[in-house]
Design a protein around this motif. Structure first.
Motif, short mmCIF file in Angstrom:
data_model
loop_
_atom_site.label_atom_id
_atom_site.label_comp_id
_atom_site.label_asym_id
_atom_site.label_seq_id
_atom_site.Cartn_x
_atom_site.Cartn_y
_atom_site.Cartn_z
N ARG A 653 -30.55 40.85 35.56
CA ARG A 653 -29.55 39.89 36.00
C ARG A 653 -28.24 39.99 35.21
NH1 ARG A 653 -31.40 34.05 37.41
NH2 ARG A 653 -29.36 34.18 38.39
N GLY A 654 -28.16 40.97 34.33
CA GLY A 654 -26.90 41.26 33.67
C GLY A 654 -26.25 42.52 34.21
N LYS A 655 -26.74 43.01 35.34
CA LYS A 655 -26.28 44.28 35.90
C LYS A 655 -25.52 44.06 37.20
CE LYS A 655 -28.48 46.66 32.71
NZ LYS A 655 -28.97 45.56 31.88
N ASP A 656 -24.77 45.09 37.61
CA ASP A 656 -24.04 45.03 38.88
C ASP A 656 -25.00 44.82 40.04
OD1 ASP A 656 -21.12 45.90 38.12
OD2 ASP A 656 -22.46 47.24 37.04
N VAL A 657 -26.12 45.50 39.97
CA VAL A 657 -27.21 45.24 40.91
C VAL A 657 -28.49 45.13 40.09
CG1 VAL A 657 -28.56 46.08 42.87
CG2 VAL A 657 -26.11 46.50 42.79
N GLY A 658 -29.17 44.00 40.25
CA GLY A 658 -30.41 43.78 39.53
C GLY A 658 -31.56 43.60 40.51
N VAL A 659 -32.71 44.12 40.15
CA VAL A 659 -33.89 44.02 41.00
C VAL A 659 -35.03 43.46 40.16
CG1 VAL A 659 -35.52 45.26 42.46
CG2 VAL A 659 -33.14 46.02 42.34
N ILE A 660 -35.68 42.41 40.67
CA ILE A 660 -36.80 41.80 39.96
C ILE A 660 -38.00 41.76 40.91
CG2 ILE A 660 -37.65 39.75 38.77
CD1 ILE A 660 -34.80 39.08 38.03
N ALA A 661 -39.12 42.25 40.43
CA ALA A 661 -40.31 42.33 41.27
C ALA A 661 -40.92 40.95 41.50
CB ALA A 661 -41.35 43.24 40.63
N THR A 662 -41.48 40.76 42.68
CA THR A 662 -42.26 39.57 43.00
C THR A 662 -43.61 40.02 43.54
OG1 THR A 662 -41.62 39.35 45.34
CG2 THR A 662 -40.09 38.47 43.69
N ASP A 663 -44.48 39.08 43.76
CA ASP A 663 -45.78 39.41 44.34
C ASP A 663 -45.65 39.93 45.77
OD1 ASP A 663 -47.25 38.72 42.11
OD2 ASP A 663 -47.37 36.61 42.71
N HIS A 664 -44.50 39.64 46.40
CA HIS A 664 -44.31 40.00 47.80
C HIS A 664 -43.28 41.11 48.01
CE1 HIS A 664 -46.66 36.43 48.59
NE2 HIS A 664 -45.80 35.71 47.91
N GLY A 665 -42.72 41.64 46.94
CA GLY A 665 -41.71 42.68 47.10
C GLY A 665 -40.71 42.65 45.97
N ASN A 667 -36.79 40.97 44.60
CA ASN A 667 -35.62 40.12 44.71
C ASN A 667 -34.41 40.90 44.24
OD1 ASN A 667 -37.19 38.04 45.59
ND2 ASN A 667 -36.98 36.76 43.76
N MET A 668 -33.31 40.79 44.97
CA MET A 668 -32.10 41.56 44.66
C MET A 668 -31.00 40.61 44.18
SD MET A 668 -29.89 43.91 47.30
CE MET A 668 -28.20 44.41 46.97
N TYR A 669 -30.38 40.96 43.06
CA TYR A 669 -29.29 40.19 42.48
C TYR A 669 -28.05 41.08 42.40
CZ TYR A 669 -32.99 36.98 41.01
OH TYR A 669 -34.04 36.11 40.98
N VAL A 670 -26.88 40.48 42.53
CA VAL A 670 -25.64 41.27 42.48
C VAL A 670 -24.59 40.57 41.64
CG1 VAL A 670 -26.07 42.26 44.77
CG2 VAL A 670 -24.66 40.22 44.56
N GLY A 671 -23.64 41.37 41.14
CA GLY A 671 -22.48 40.82 40.46
C GLY A 671 -22.71 40.42 39.03
N GLY A 672 -23.64 41.07 38.34
CA GLY A 672 -23.82 40.80 36.91
C GLY A 672 -23.02 41.79 36.10
N ASN A 673 -22.27 41.31 35.14
CA ASN A 673 -21.45 42.18 34.29
C ASN A 673 -21.49 41.70 32.85
OD1 ASN A 673 -18.68 42.64 36.67
ND2 ASN A 673 -20.68 43.62 36.54
N GLY A 674 -21.41 42.63 31.90
CA GLY A 674 -21.15 42.28 30.51
C GLY A 674 -19.66 42.35 30.28
N THR A 677 -15.51 39.46 30.17
CA THR A 677 -15.85 38.23 30.90
C THR A 677 -17.24 38.39 31.48
OG1 THR A 677 -13.50 38.01 31.47
CG2 THR A 677 -15.05 36.59 32.63
N PRO A 678 -18.29 38.04 30.73
CA PRO A 678 -19.66 38.25 31.21
C PRO A 678 -19.95 37.41 32.45
CG PRO A 678 -19.61 37.78 28.85
CD PRO A 678 -18.26 37.47 29.38
N ARG A 679 -20.79 37.96 33.32
CA ARG A 679 -21.21 37.25 34.52
C ARG A 679 -22.72 37.41 34.68
NH1 ARG A 679 -16.31 36.47 34.51
NH2 ARG A 679 -14.95 36.20 36.34
N HIS A 680 -23.37 36.35 35.14
CA HIS A 680 -24.79 36.40 35.47
C HIS A 680 -24.91 36.79 36.94
CE1 HIS A 680 -28.56 35.75 33.57
NE2 HIS A 680 -29.00 34.85 34.44
N ALA A 681 -25.77 37.74 37.26
CA ALA A 681 -25.92 38.17 38.65
C ALA A 681 -26.47 37.03 39.51
CB ALA A 681 -26.85 39.38 38.72
#
Length: 820
Positions: A653-665, A667-674, A677-681
């Motif tokens: 969640r600190g990346k431009d595109v972040g992927v976190i596994a779930t039991d069903h597949g 989850n995709m996160y976007v817009g995280g930057n260090g 000006t840090p941003r949380h994806a």
């Protein structure tokens, strides 16, 4: 100097902190410190008991350095409790023998309170307080599971901080766990109704059942006297094999009561602000002490009391006035923190609540606002806010450069204020302030890329894509003016590389590149370069590691493992680069593009490959994504991360595109930057299949590449798109603009046309001619390079060190008065 004797009754966390504070103040030169604890263990971290079942033994919980107990004048007695106190005689009884003291500190802590429930003393009922309690619990669960031939059914009475930690311990033992709480929510002392409901959803999502507003009436035994069932006031039973009572603690003040010291009616040894009891020679600290009419049941206040007593024993006047009451629960990946006035009882306070049930977030700030408080009407940065930390330039200074000094472009603002002239990370913010100030002054604000193109980067991208232009000179002739500059040239080079997958050094493109792209390596401060081979997902074979090590050793390179799970080789001279690449390419490595505005790395945890918590193969996905997007040129660098479970070890969640596994597949996160000006994806999509995920990332990245501004990271790009993340989601997932097929085709073309730039350079003699230190002496090393040894490697010499070192690959420091 006559020595005095200090007896400490209790050997817990606070007692240890007291001894540390005394040793730090050299109090042992005056005091002999005798510490008595009833447990057989040295002081250990009781706060971390939940992790005990993951450790090899209780020794891993021990606090600090064991050498503390070897300090002259300090003696720790384990398995030996203080049995009684005679305050008038200033003696204690230990092991049946009297010991004299000059000062006594009661640090006996507390005991687990068990409610008056019928059957609470049955076999299979436990409390959650000590290492011995957990050992007994583990043994019981193990034996019952073996006897029953099924998972053990467990219940925790109490849904507070301690109860949830006990539930975590039971779950770690493999039990089917239910939490029973009398109040209407979990952790009722720390969180409000909204927070309690959010916490309940998270806990239940982890497989722990929750019963709130439930009173336990009795525990029923089987024929052998073991726990078999719980019954509640509501009448419905619960079959259980083990019960843990975690309904709070009570001060262990029996020593004080026996000695006739003043005790609070509700328990706890009464002590003043100096932690002194009704007997001036006796102090009380930690959970047994009642200071300011309350018992402070947390370790933070206990540590503060220990500091106060240490100061008082040395003649100081420290006082216990306030303490850190923050609490934090970390249970099975669920984080709960509570501190301050969590329920908004402060007069005229304001509650600001943010709740996102989808992501499982609940946040509340309780603010105490002065009447004069007034925020900016437009949400703009206040004038006093620092914009450029390198040169200490405020937003007000930038605005004055526009209004008072007539600056109308970024270059002018830089010249007037020095903002953006050092690291450059603040330039996007400077540009935003400039445009806002110009618009406020009624001046038309253009989005020209530079003085050579009256187009934005996104417009220029579309021009090249639609027209099929393949060279900068043609682009400049047809849509620009002049000869170009250091702004538009690299932008054009990036656009051409994004669209046509041609080598960055082919033809006139070589003249467009920044220094790093021009030589496909990162220039360092001494003029040498760093080489970063691609290591997809951080996975590398032993053979690959050996080759990297041999290359570093043979070329005398400084090596470092980066934050992106790669190995960086520093100090390569320009004429050495082809030889280094050749060795790496022959071993199967390729360019990691650490030098380009392109995909840098896809960070990965170990995932289900090895980790017992992993629910998906994060390593395999990370490798696939890195191999898919390698070499993709973009407005700025791109970083991805893939975590195999919600513990988020890859920091996705600190990346431009972040992927976190779930039991069903996934989850995709976007817009995280260090960066500056840090941003949380932000959550973009949930429970995607791998195929759906890859297509969503394809479209997101390609849409970003096409429409973002020059040097714009994904986080500010998401914010700048009209409609924000919802609009981008509609484009990517719902094809709201009808361009999904085009974006897919563009990414497929990139993947199909990829070729390693290092390998392509090695095959082209004309390109290799560019890698020379001097035109007339291509194989001669730069004589100005100077290094000094550090931690077994070499680093560039500083300006001061260069006067006392010998130039060359190895640089011993000159002895005083010796020749250079």
């Amino acid at each position: 100097m006559e020595r005095s004797t200090l007896v400490v009754a209790g050997a817990g966390m606070v007692a240890r902190r007291l001894v540390e504070a005394l040793v730090e103040r050299d109090a042992t030169s005056r005091w002999d410190v005798e510490v008595y604890g009833e447990e057989v263990h040295a002081p250990y971290d009781r706060v971390a008991l939940t992790s005990y079942f993951d450790l090899s033994g209780p020794e891993e919980l021990l606090l600090g350095d064991a050498s503390l107990w070897d300090t002259p004048g300090v003696t720790l007695h384990t398995g030996t409790a203080v049995e009684s106190v005679d305050a008038s005689a200033r003696t204690v009884v230990v092991g049946g023998q009297e010991r004299r003291y000059d000062a006594l500190v009661l640090a006996t802590g507390s005991y687990a309170a068990v409610p008056p429930v019928e059957g609470a003393d049955l076999r299979g009922c436990f409390v959650y307080r000590t290492v011995d309690d957990l050992d007994a619990l583990r043994t019981w669960v193990s034996e019952r599971e073996a006897a029953l031939g099924r998972p053990v059914r467990g219940a925790v009475v109490g849904g507070g901080l301690l109860g949830l930690e006990a539930a975590g311990a039971l779950t770690a033992l493999g039990t089917e766990t239910t939490v029973v709480e009398f109040a209407d929510r979990l952790m009722p002392v720390q969180v409000d109704a909204g927070g309690g409901e959010a916490l309940r959803r998270l806990v239940e999502g982890l497989g722990v059942a929750v019963r709130t507003s439930t009173a336990t009436s009795r525990v029923v035994a089987d024929d052998a006297g073991r726990v078999e069932r719980m019954e509640f006031a509501s009448g419905d039973p619960l079959d259980v094999d083990v019960v843990v009572f975690a309904t709070g603690v009570r001060p262990r003040d029996e020593l004080a009561r026996g000695a006739g010291l003043a005790v609070h009616p509700r328990g706890g040894v009464l002590a003043d602000e100096g932690c002194r009891t009704s007997d001036p020679a006796v102090y009380a600290v930690g959970e047994v002490a009642c200071v300011s009419d309350r018992v402070w049941g947390l370790v933070g206040p206990g540590y503060t009391m220990a500091e106060v007593v240490a100061d008082r024993l040395l003649g100081g006047e420290a006082t216990f006035a306030d303490a850190d009451l923050s609490t934090k629960l970390k249970l099975l990946g669920v984080d709960v923190a509570s501190f301050g006035d969590a329920f908004g009882t402060t007069p005229d306070s304001l509650e600001v609540v943010y709740a996102d049930p989808v992501q499982g977030l609940y946040k509340k700030l309780v603010l105490s606002l002065p009447e004069s408080a007034e925020g900016p009407a437009t949400g703009a940065l206040p004038d006093a806010a620092t914009v450029c930390s390198c040169n200490n330039v405020t937003a007000g200074t930038v605005r004055c450069a526009v209004t008072d000094q007539g600056c109308t472009d970024v270059a002018g603002v830089k010249a007037c204020t020095k903002a953006g002239t050092s690291c450059g990370s603040c330039v996007p913010m400077v540009k935003q302030l400039l445009q806002a100030q110009l618009a406020e002054a009624g001046i038309e604000v253009g989005n020209d890329l530079c003085e050579h193109f009256s187009l934005s980067r996104a417009q220029l991208f579309d021009v090249v894509r639609v027209s099929g232009i393949r060279t900068f000179s043609e682009l400049l002739t047809t849509h620009g003016r002049g000869r170009g500059c250091d702004v538009c040239r690299p932008v054009a080079a990036s656009i051409l590389a994004s669209l046509y997958q041609e080598h960055v050094l082919d033809g006139e493109r070589a003249a467009l590149q920044d220094t790093n792209d021009h030589v496909m390596a990162n220039m360092q401060k001494d003029g040498t370069y760093s080489v970063v081979p691609r290591i997809p997902g951080g996975e590398v074979t032993p053979e690959g590691l050996i080759v990297i090590g041999e290359v570093a050793k043979d070329f005398g390179l400084y090596t470092k493992i980066t934050g992106g799970q790669r190995i960086d080789l520093f100090g390569a001279r320009i004429e050495q680069l082809p030889a280094i690449w050749s060795r790496l390419v022959d071993a199967g490595f390729e360019s990691g593009h650490a030098y380009g505005k392109s995909l840098r790395t896809v960070k990965s945890c170990v995932g289900s490959t090895w980790c017992r918590f992993g629910v998906q193969d994060s390593v395999g996905l990370a490798i696939a994504l890195e191999l898919r997007y390698r070499g993709l040129r973009s407005p700025h660098k791109i970083k991805l991360g893939v975590s195999g479970c919600a513990r988020e070890c890859a920091e996705a969640r600190g990346k431009d595109v972040g992927v976190i596994a779930t039991d069903h597949g996934w989850n995709m996160y976007v817009g995280g930057n260090g960066g500056f000006t840090p941003r949380h994806a932000q959550l973009f999509a949930e429970d995607l299949t791998t195929e759906q995920l890859v297509r969503a990332i394809d479209r997101f990245l390609m849409y970003y590449v096409r429409t973002a501004d020059r040097l714009q990271r994904t986080a500010p790009w998401v914010e700048s798109v009209e409609g924000g993340i919802d609009a981008i989601r509609a484009v990517v997932l719902d094809d709201s603009l009808g361009i999904a097929a085009d974006l897919d085709a563009a990414m497929d073309a990139h993947v199909g046309g990829y070729r390693d730039e290092w390998a392509a350079t090695l095959e082209d003699p004309e390109k290799l001619r560019k890698f020379a230190s001097f035109v007339n002496a291509p194989d001669v090393a730069d004589p100005d390079l100077a290094y000094v040894p550090e931690r077994g490697q070499k680093r560039p010499a500083t300006a001061e060190e260069r006067g006392v070192v010998i130039g060359g690959p190895t640089l011993p420091v000159r002895t005083a008065g010796g020749p250079l």
